[in-house]
Write an enzyme that holds these catalytic residues in place. Structure first.
Site, mmCIF file in Angstrom:
data_model
loop_
_atom_site.group_PDB
_atom_site.id
_atom_site.type_symbol
_atom_site.label_atom_id
_atom_site.label_comp_id
_atom_site.label_asym_id
_atom_site.label_seq_id
_atom_site.Cartn_x
_atom_site.Cartn_y
_atom_site.Cartn_z
ATOM 1 N N ASN A 31 26.310 27.723 69.417
ATOM 2 C CA ASN A 31 25.856 26.545 70.160
ATOM 3 C C ASN A 31 24.992 25.688 69.233
ATOM 4 O OD1 ASN A 31 24.182 24.816 71.818
ATOM 5 N ND2 ASN A 31 24.852 26.011 73.572
ATOM 6 N N ASP A 81 23.549 22.687 70.131
ATOM 7 C CA ASP A 81 22.754 21.710 70.887
ATOM 8 C C ASP A 81 21.460 21.332 70.180
ATOM 9 O OD1 ASP A 81 24.613 21.759 72.914
ATOM 10 O OD2 ASP A 81 23.397 22.966 74.281
ATOM 11 N N HIS A 82 20.790 22.325 69.591
ATOM 12 C CA HIS A 82 19.446 22.062 69.096
ATOM 13 C C HIS A 82 19.425 21.373 67.735
ATOM 14 C CE1 HIS A 82 17.733 23.583 72.641
ATOM 15 N NE2 HIS A 82 18.295 24.765 72.491
ATOM 16 N N ARG A 114 13.662 11.933 67.048
ATOM 17 C CA ARG A 114 13.324 10.699 66.342
ATOM 18 C C ARG A 114 14.346 9.584 66.587
ATOM 19 N NH1 ARG A 114 9.742 10.905 61.867
ATOM 20 N NH2 ARG A 114 8.027 12.287 62.461
ATOM 21 N N HIS A 118 26.456 21.592 75.115
ATOM 22 C CA HIS A 118 26.158 21.310 76.514
ATOM 23 C C HIS A 118 25.890 19.817 76.637
ATOM 24 C CE1 HIS A 118 23.534 22.379 80.299
ATOM 25 N NE2 HIS A 118 24.431 21.440 80.539
ATOM 26 N N ARG A 132 24.540 17.412 78.749
ATOM 27 C CA ARG A 132 23.704 17.367 79.946
ATOM 28 C C ARG A 132 23.739 15.976 80.570
ATOM 29 N NH1 ARG A 132 19.800 21.857 80.329
ATOM 30 N NH2 ARG A 132 18.934 20.596 82.000
ATOM 31 N N ARG A 186 19.875 14.762 76.841
ATOM 32 C CA ARG A 186 18.656 15.033 76.072
ATOM 33 C C ARG A 186 18.947 15.482 74.651
ATOM 34 N NH1 ARG A 186 16.036 20.138 79.191
ATOM 35 N NH2 ARG A 186 16.246 18.654 80.904
ATOM 36 N N HIS A 187 20.152 15.987 74.400
ATOM 37 C CA HIS A 187 20.497 16.362 73.029
ATOM 38 C C HIS A 187 21.907 15.898 72.668
ATOM 39 C CE1 HIS A 187 21.906 19.823 75.328
ATOM 40 N NE2 HIS A 187 20.717 20.387 75.392
ATOM 41 N N GLU A 199 29.966 22.960 77.754
ATOM 42 C CA GLU A 199 29.191 23.347 78.932
ATOM 43 C C GLU A 199 28.817 22.089 79.700
ATOM 44 O OE1 GLU A 199 26.979 27.350 77.180
ATOM 45 O OE2 GLU A 199 25.841 25.476 77.357
ATOM 46 N N THR A 259 15.601 24.736 79.625
ATOM 47 C CA THR A 259 16.936 25.219 79.292
ATOM 48 C C THR A 259 17.542 25.782 80.572
ATOM 49 O OG1 THR A 259 18.212 26.646 77.798
ATOM 50 C CG2 THR A 259 16.121 27.512 78.616
ATOM 51 N N THR A 260 18.809 26.149 80.521
ATOM 52 C CA THR A 260 19.483 26.647 81.720
ATOM 53 C C THR A 260 18.778 27.885 82.265
ATOM 54 O OG1 THR A 260 21.576 25.824 80.864
ATOM 55 C CG2 THR A 260 21.682 27.420 82.647
ATOM 56 N N GLU A 271 30.970 33.964 81.960
ATOM 57 C CA GLU A 271 29.968 34.215 80.927
ATOM 58 C C GLU A 271 28.727 34.745 81.624
ATOM 59 O OE1 GLU A 271 27.357 31.938 77.484
ATOM 60 O OE2 GLU A 271 29.379 31.230 77.957
ATOM 61 N N HIS A 324 22.730 33.685 76.279
ATOM 62 C CA HIS A 324 21.427 33.121 76.638
ATOM 63 C C HIS A 324 20.303 34.051 76.185
ATOM 64 C CE1 HIS A 324 19.372 29.747 78.536
ATOM 65 N NE2 HIS A 324 18.417 30.607 78.817
ATOM 66 N N GLY A 325 19.505 33.542 75.259
ATOM 67 C CA GLY A 325 18.344 34.282 74.765
ATOM 68 C C GLY A 325 18.653 35.386 73.782
ATOM 69 N N GLY A 338 22.907 30.123 70.436
ATOM 70 C CA GLY A 338 22.504 28.888 69.795
ATOM 71 C C GLY A 338 21.088 28.869 69.287
ATOM 72 N N HIS A 339 20.117 28.951 70.205
ATOM 73 C CA HIS A 339 18.725 28.720 69.846
ATOM 74 C C HIS A 339 18.254 29.638 68.721
ATOM 75 C CE1 HIS A 339 14.288 28.824 70.423
ATOM 76 N NE2 HIS A 339 14.468 27.523 70.602
#
Length: 243
Positions: free
Chosen positions: A11, A13-14, A22, A47, A49, A53-54, A74, A104-105, A155, A193-194, A215-216
């Site tokens: 993922n 996204d970040h 910025r 994702h 959204r 936001r990203h 997603e 986050t989700t 998932e 997730h996580g 991802g994160h």
């Protein structure tokens, strides 16, 4: 594909989160995706959204044009998002819960409580050629509803497992049982997730799982060792658990 194969979806996204902080045109999610594929990612997850936001709409278009592995999109179960997916037709769509105020989700999609709408979305997306996944908690009622919805994949949400830290035995048991139930219902089983290099092993070892979406932790680790090395570290932890 061997039944022992476990795919890694990365993922990105970040990468877009950092860009949007910025409002610049860098760092590029597309560049990140191409690097991830070169490093061994089996798929790319984003994702889109509602609040953008990203990831932005043009990111989806860029990725679909240039990335050679499946894009897993997603999105929330809204008319706008389903319409975008039907129009753009990514290989995979994962329906997730979404609240504007969340960081986050948080938790899985309530398929049982929104069965008619979710089933309609699954039907629309499947007709457009997308393989549909539902992001759900490892709850028997949600897994039963997911199987009846027509989705091909679930998932399993691993956030509670990850948040439990070392005291996660009960959460792991719930996910393991959920994976068995989902597999027996004919669903392909993914999880995410996580998940980190430190906690991914027991999840990766579950035999029913076919894919992890992470991802994160990977993007965070990449700040120190680079994206390719962060992906290789995660893939190695998954392989070790699977042996």
């Amino acid at each position: 594909m061997s039944n022992n194969t476990l795919r890694l979806g990365v993922n990105i996204d970040h990468v877009a989160t950092l860009r949007e902080a910025r409002k610049t045109d860098y760092p590029s999610p597309l560049e990140a995706a191409l690097l991830a594929v070169d490093a061994g990612a089996d798929g790319i997850t984003i994702h889109l959204r509602e609040d953008r936001r990203h990831i932005q709409d043009h990111d989806l278009e860029d990725l679909l044009d240039a990335v050679k592995v499946p894009i897993n999109l997603e999105l929330a179960v809204t008319d706008e998002m389903i319409g975008i997916a039907v129009d753009k037709r990514p290989a995979h769509v994962c329906l997730v819960p979404e609240r504007r105020e969340e960081i986050t989700t948080e938790g899985g999609l309530d398929v049982a409580g929104n069965f008619t709408r979710v089933t309609e979305a699954v039907r629309e997306l499947t007709a457009a050629g997308c393989r549909v996944s539902l992001f759900v908690d490892a709850d028997p009622a949600q897994l039963d509803a997911s199987a009846r919805s027509g989705a091909a994949v679930v998932e399993l949400h691993t956030g509670s497992y990850a948040n439990a830290g070392a005291d996660n035995k009960r959460e792991l048991e719930l996910i393991a049982e959920g994976a068995r139930v989902a597999h027996q219902a004919g669903l392909e089983v993914h999880a995410g997730h996580g998940l980190t290099v430190q906690n991914v092993g027991p999840i990766a070892a579950l035999p029913e799982l076919r894919e992890l979406n992470i991802g994160h932790a990977i993007i965070g680790r990449s700040v120190f060792v680079g994206l390719a090395e962060a992906i290789r570290e995660m893939a190695a932890a998954m392989r070790e658990a699977r042996q």
